[in-house]
Scaffold this motif. Structure first.
Motif, mmCIF file in Angstrom:
data_model
loop_
_atom_site.group_PDB
_atom_site.id
_atom_site.type_symbol
_atom_site.label_atom_id
_atom_site.label_comp_id
_atom_site.label_asym_id
_atom_site.label_seq_id
_atom_site.Cartn_x
_atom_site.Cartn_y
_atom_site.Cartn_z
ATOM 1 N N PRO A 1 0.959 -1.133 -0.097
ATOM 2 C CA PRO A 1 -0.111 0.007 0.001
ATOM 3 C C PRO A 1 0.838 1.276 -0.063
ATOM 4 O O PRO A 1 1.989 1.334 0.616
ATOM 5 C CB PRO A 1 -0.800 -0.363 1.293
ATOM 6 N N GLY A 2 0.096 2.384 -0.622
ATOM 7 C CA GLY A 2 1.145 3.533 -0.741
ATOM 8 C C GLY A 2 0.231 4.778 -1.098
ATOM 9 O O GLY A 2 -1.025 4.467 -1.123
ATOM 10 N N LEU A 3 0.499 5.737 -1.174
ATOM 11 C CA LEU A 3 -0.321 6.962 -1.762
ATOM 12 C C LEU A 3 -0.511 6.682 -3.007
ATOM 13 O O LEU A 3 0.373 6.612 -4.148
ATOM 14 C CB LEU A 3 0.664 8.268 -1.502
ATOM 15 N N GLU A 4 -1.848 6.771 -3.620
ATOM 16 C CA GLU A 4 -2.059 6.414 -4.899
ATOM 17 C C GLU A 4 -2.102 7.545 -5.779
ATOM 18 O O GLU A 4 -3.161 8.467 -5.396
ATOM 19 C CB GLU A 4 -3.474 5.498 -4.794
ATOM 20 N N LEU B 1 0.068 15.580 1.164
ATOM 21 C CA LEU B 1 0.316 13.904 1.566
ATOM 22 C C LEU B 1 1.418 13.549 1.009
ATOM 23 O O LEU B 1 2.144 12.296 1.374
ATOM 24 C CB LEU B 1 -0.943 13.204 0.926
ATOM 25 N N ILE B 2 2.240 14.187 0.213
ATOM 26 C CA ILE B 2 3.333 13.846 -0.487
ATOM 27 C C ILE B 2 4.616 14.559 0.360
ATOM 28 O O ILE B 2 5.610 13.671 0.757
ATOM 29 C CB ILE B 2 3.706 14.249 -1.963
ATOM 30 N N SER B 3 4.648 15.634 0.706
ATOM 31 C CA SER B 3 5.550 16.072 1.554
ATOM 32 C C SER B 3 5.505 15.728 2.923
ATOM 33 O O SER B 3 6.531 16.003 3.735
ATOM 34 C CB SER B 3 5.480 17.953 1.357
ATOM 35 N N GLY B 4 4.447 15.173 3.407
ATOM 36 C CA GLY B 4 4.611 14.976 4.856
ATOM 37 C C GLY B 4 3.408 15.583 5.500
ATOM 38 O O GLY B 4 3.165 17.085 5.851
ATOM 39 N N TYR B 5 2.231 15.118 6.351
ATOM 40 C CA TYR B 5 1.346 15.649 6.625
ATOM 41 C C TYR B 5 0.856 15.180 7.930
ATOM 42 O O TYR B 5 0.846 13.976 8.170
ATOM 43 C CB TYR B 5 -0.060 15.340 5.969
ATOM 44 N N ARG B 6 0.760 15.901 9.067
ATOM 45 C CA ARG B 6 0.429 15.702 10.543
ATOM 46 C C ARG B 6 1.002 14.506 10.890
ATOM 47 O O ARG B 6 0.595 13.524 11.354
ATOM 48 C CB ARG B 6 -1.195 15.449 10.334
ATOM 49 N N PHE C 1 -3.105 7.377 -22.622
ATOM 50 C CA PHE C 1 -2.733 6.143 -21.382
ATOM 51 C C PHE C 1 -3.014 6.856 -20.143
ATOM 52 O O PHE C 1 -3.154 8.032 -20.038
ATOM 53 C CB PHE C 1 -1.341 5.930 -21.768
ATOM 54 N N ASP C 2 -2.928 6.081 -19.186
ATOM 55 C CA ASP C 2 -3.086 6.391 -17.635
ATOM 56 C C ASP C 2 -2.313 5.075 -17.077
ATOM 57 O O ASP C 2 -2.738 4.256 -17.307
ATOM 58 C CB ASP C 2 -4.262 6.945 -17.124
ATOM 59 N N ILE C 3 -1.568 5.669 -16.030
ATOM 60 C CA ILE C 3 -1.054 4.886 -14.943
ATOM 61 C C ILE C 3 -1.792 5.146 -13.837
ATOM 62 O O ILE C 3 -1.487 6.212 -13.267
ATOM 63 C CB ILE C 3 0.438 5.187 -14.792
ATOM 64 N N ASN C 4 -2.704 4.340 -13.201
ATOM 65 C CA ASN C 4 -3.589 4.538 -12.084
ATOM 66 C C ASN C 4 -3.913 3.360 -11.365
ATOM 67 O O ASN C 4 -4.593 2.533 -12.026
ATOM 68 C CB ASN C 4 -4.991 5.215 -12.524
ATOM 69 N N PRO C 5 -3.329 3.023 -9.979
ATOM 70 C CA PRO C 5 -2.469 4.181 -9.574
ATOM 71 C C PRO C 5 -0.935 3.809 -9.543
ATOM 72 O O PRO C 5 -0.549 2.921 -9.977
ATOM 73 C CB PRO C 5 -2.899 3.986 -8.110
ATOM 74 N N LEU C 6 -0.529 5.052 -9.530
ATOM 75 C CA LEU C 6 1.217 4.846 -9.283
ATOM 76 C C LEU C 6 1.267 4.970 -7.811
ATOM 77 O O LEU C 6 1.004 6.078 -7.343
ATOM 78 C CB LEU C 6 1.806 5.937 -10.166
ATOM 79 N N ARG C 7 1.865 3.858 -7.123
ATOM 80 C CA ARG C 7 1.925 4.254 -5.554
ATOM 81 C C ARG C 7 3.188 4.510 -5.362
ATOM 82 O O ARG C 7 4.170 3.917 -5.766
ATOM 83 C CB ARG C 7 1.739 2.539 -5.046
ATOM 84 N N LEU C 8 3.212 5.591 -4.540
ATOM 85 C CA LEU C 8 4.443 6.196 -4.130
ATOM 86 C C LEU C 8 4.617 5.896 -2.619
ATOM 87 O O LEU C 8 4.033 5.938 -1.714
ATOM 88 C CB LEU C 8 4.418 7.758 -4.207
ATOM 89 N N TYR C 9 5.866 5.674 -2.205
ATOM 90 C CA TYR C 9 6.183 5.285 -0.666
ATOM 91 C C TYR C 9 7.358 6.250 -0.442
ATOM 92 O O TYR C 9 7.756 7.154 -0.945
ATOM 93 C CB TYR C 9 6.956 3.943 -0.975
ATOM 94 N N GLU C 10 7.632 5.838 1.073
ATOM 95 C CA GLU C 10 8.646 6.622 1.632
ATOM 96 C C GLU C 10 9.859 6.591 0.927
ATOM 97 O O GLU C 10 10.880 7.686 0.587
ATOM 98 C CB GLU C 10 8.863 6.477 3.038
ATOM 99 N N THR C 11 10.217 5.301 0.355
ATOM 100 C CA THR C 11 11.447 5.222 -0.734
ATOM 101 C C THR C 11 10.892 4.425 -1.853
ATOM 102 O O THR C 11 10.312 3.169 -1.773
ATOM 103 C CB THR C 11 12.426 4.544 -0.105
ATOM 104 N N GLY C 12 10.940 4.946 -3.319
ATOM 105 C CA GLY C 12 10.595 4.337 -4.243
ATOM 106 C C GLY C 12 9.024 4.451 -4.539
ATOM 107 O O GLY C 12 8.330 5.269 -3.949
#
Length: 688
Positions: A104-107, A161-166, A196-207
């Motif tokens: 799981p990651g930020l979608e 949500l990408i930069s860091g939240y709460r 095209f679409d890439i959905n989701p691209l999951r973003l992690y703390e690394t990678g």
């Protein structure tokens, strides 16, 4: 044109070639094969339906996650296939794809589409199943640089949500930026990729990991021909002689109205009508070739079937430019298009240029030239108005007379069979009477060429655009998430921003923006603002509107407050907006403006809001505003609110290219649009 969609496995393969992280995967055709492949990839796995007809897999029950056994994979295969057949019995099922299950990651979503006007466009934003509901996306027209990609990441509303939240740890922003750049490279280098679409691209703390992709191909490669043509000589729009072909004495005919509006033309005017000896008091000629003098410009109002012969005669006569008012050409279908192509070919043979056909005409007020059938010719001024709608031109000209607004040029471009927006932009760019340009746009055929031309023009003269077609209709049948998220109107807005064009929603806003930007201090250098008013209620509203439209009201430093305290009443609000109170005199405004001018390093623009009262009339306020504008290089924006009692002040300001807005919300909204074009300000109310 043939179109097809790559399988998810094929999509992963091509994305991997561009260093975009993707999961291990394989397409299977049977439950038994599903169990073996899942075991080989390693549990847990995800399984999804593969069908060109099923866009939203989850809606069809076509996605099963967290499969942890061989038997589970076999059961999932059967469940997915039966569910897909029930969802859409006509769907072609190519199999089921098995992928290693990403953590799981930020979608997020990264998508692309080929816009019919502007070419390839990239979209980025919050993805997953709520992508169309949230619509928190931004877009760019290719090419996209690394800086563009980084700006895209940071301008979505969900960037926290990408930069860091709460307390949550920040995600890998640099990997995300690289992924966007790599995706853009993939889109640019593969001409056959339409969407095209890439959905989701999951973003992690690394990678990151591209968990799902949809790539639509086409076998048609669009050839973009670079437009290279010389500028139209300025004298073409400054004729010494004009002929009206189809001129009439009958008030119900087009030829009457056009001829009537040209009676005040200061050059030679020749009516052409083969059935009359005189037209509206002037000698008439049976043909333009019968005129024993040069003719620089001809206006054609005869029926469409006769236009080719008339254009031929104009060419033989050596006419430089013809304005074809007549309709009945390509707007009427294939036969009309053939007729239009014919007149273009004839004119080209003689080097004659065409305005229209199917247009209202051309007006050059400083020259006294009006080839249209508007009710009353507009006054001369410094705004050029170029429109794809003749009805809009008619309305704007009529409105301008009541508003005391003048024009350097008014053009109804019509079908643009020959001369087009690019030619008119280049003309008014060089026209010494033009200080600002307004365009009413319905459609641009060659968006890349438009951006190239208008970006050059906008460097020397402000260009303001109204684009019709902002509704969501037409996007309902989009083939992908990206197609529904980045509609044509959104692409136009990005093209305007990138080209330096200020986009507005209303005609009133367009003219106010044009008047404001025709001033030598065209654009604010930032978003910091101070507001000065003599009305407490408007001070509060100014704060609300500034926040809504992305304008940053500064906090006044203590030393500035101390200076203001030295002459303002003890009970002034000691903040920004600066409320000088209802009994503010001319002297109080003058002293306040002097303080602000001395400290203009603190702000980029000053809003002055006044209302009618017996202590300070509009003329006095306007004179103080002019003094402030002359004492600083920063931009001053005015709202003289009220009725006719404020007209004298408004007129004084307009004479110095400082328009006075008559509605406070509108003042801040128009300024917000200007700031959006300059700084891509994100504001909650700007596009409502």
């Amino acid at each position: 044109m043939k179109e097809w969609m790559l399988s998810e496995a094929e999509g992963y393969e091509i994305l991997a070639k561009y260093d975009i992280p993707v999961p291990k995967c394989k397409i299977v055709k049977s439950a038994e094969e599903a169990g073996d492949v899942a075991e080989g990839i390693g549990f847990p796995v995800v399984m999804k339906i593969v069908s060109p007809q099923i866009v939203h897999k989850s809606d069809a029950g076509g996605v099963v996650t967290s499969i942890g056994t061989k038997e589970g994979a076999q059961a999932a295969f059967n469940r997915i296939v039966s569910g897909a057949k029930e969802y859409n019995p006509d769907a072609k099922i190519d199999g089921v794809i098995i992928e290693e299950q990403a953590d799981p990651g930020l979608e997020l979503i990264i998508g692309g589409k080929t816009d019919p006007s502007f070419g390839k466009v990239i979209t980025f934003g919050i993805g997953g199943t709520l992508v169309e509901l949230l619509k928190d996306v931004t877009l760019r027209i290719l090419p996209v640089t690394e800086d563009d990609a980084r700006q895209m990441v940071r301008e979505i509303n969900s960037y926290p949500l990408i930069s860091g939240y709460r307390g949550s740890k920040p995600k890998d922003e640099e990997t995300l930026v690289k992924a966007i750049v790599d995706v853009c490279r993939f889109f640019e280098e593969n001409e056959q990729v339409k969407e095209f679409d890439i959905n989701p691209l999951r973003l992690y703390e690394t990678g990151a990991c591209a968990v799902d992709s949809r790539i639509i191909m086409t076998d048609v490669k669009k050839k973009v021909e670079k437009i290279s043509r010389p500028d139209i000589p300025l004298e073409y729009f400054n004729p010494r002689s004009v002929a009206v072909i189809g001129a009439s004495d009958e008030p119900t005919k087009m030829g009457y109205a056009v001829m009537h509006n040209l009676l005040h033309f200061p050059g030679q005017l020749y009516p052409v009508n083969n059935k009359r000896d005189t037209i509206q008091g002037l000698k008439a000629y049976a043909s333009i070739t019968d005129i024993n003098a040069p003719v620089d410009l001809a206006v054609i109002t005869v029926p469409a079937m006769h236009v080719p012969k008339v254009v031929e005669e104009c060419g033989e006569k050596g006419v430089s430019i013809v304005v074809v008012i007549t309709a009945g050409f390509k707007e009427m279908g294939e036969n009309g298009k053939a007729l239009e192509d014919r007149i273009v070919a004839i004119a080209s043979k003689y080097g004659t240029r065409i305005v229209g056909p199917n247009c209202l005409g051309l007006i050059v007020p400083p020259r006294g030239l009006d080839t249209t059938y508007v009710h009353q010719s507009p006054k001369a001024g410094n705004i050029a108005f170029l429109s794809q709608s003749g009805a809009i031109v008619n309305t704007v000209v009529d409105w301008s007379l009541a508003e005391d607004i003048g024009f350097s040029a008014v053009v109804s471009v019509g079908n643009q069979s020959d001369l087009n927006f690019f030619d008119y932009l280049r003309w008014v760019e060089r026209d010494p009477h033009t200080s600002a340009i307004i365009m009413y746009i319905e459609e641009i055929n060659d968006g890349q060429a438009f951006m190239e031309v208008v970006s050059e023009v906008a460097k020397t003269k402000p260009v303001i655009a109204i684009k019709s077609g902002s509704s969501a209709r037409g996007s309902l049948a989009a083939a992908s998430h990206t197609g529904s998220l980045s509609g044509s109107y959104d692409v136009y807005m990005e093209a305007f921003r990138r080209s330096g064009v200020v986009s507005v929603h209303t005609l009133t806003g367009a003219f106010l923006a044009a008047e404001m930007l025709s001033h030598r201090k065209r654009y604010p250098v930032g978003t910091r603002a101070v507001v000065v008013t003599n009305a407490g209620g408007f001070a509060v509203l100014s704060s609300d509107y500034a926040e809504r439209y992305g304008i940053d009201l500064i906090t006044l430093p203590q030393d500035v407050i101390d200076e203001l305290n030295s002459f303002l009443p003890d009970f002034w609000n000691k903040g920004n907006p600066v409320d000088l109170l209802g009994d503010a005199s001319e002297r109080r405004f003058e002293q306040t403006f002097e303080v602000l001018a001395r400290h203009d390093d603190l702000w980029d623009m000053c809003f002055v809001v006044g209302f009618p009262n017996n202590i300070l009339n509009s003329e006095q306020m306007a004179n103080q505003i002019l003094k402030l504008s002359e004492s600083t290089e920063k931009r001053v924006i005015c709202s003289l609110l009220g009725g006719d009692s404020m007209n004298r002040g408004r007129k004084i300001l307009r004479q110095h290219s400082i328009p006075s807005f008559e509605e406070l919300d509108f003042t801040f909204r128009v300024m917000g649009r200007v700031l959006w074009q300059q700084f891509r300000v994100r504001a909650p109310g700007l596009f409502n």
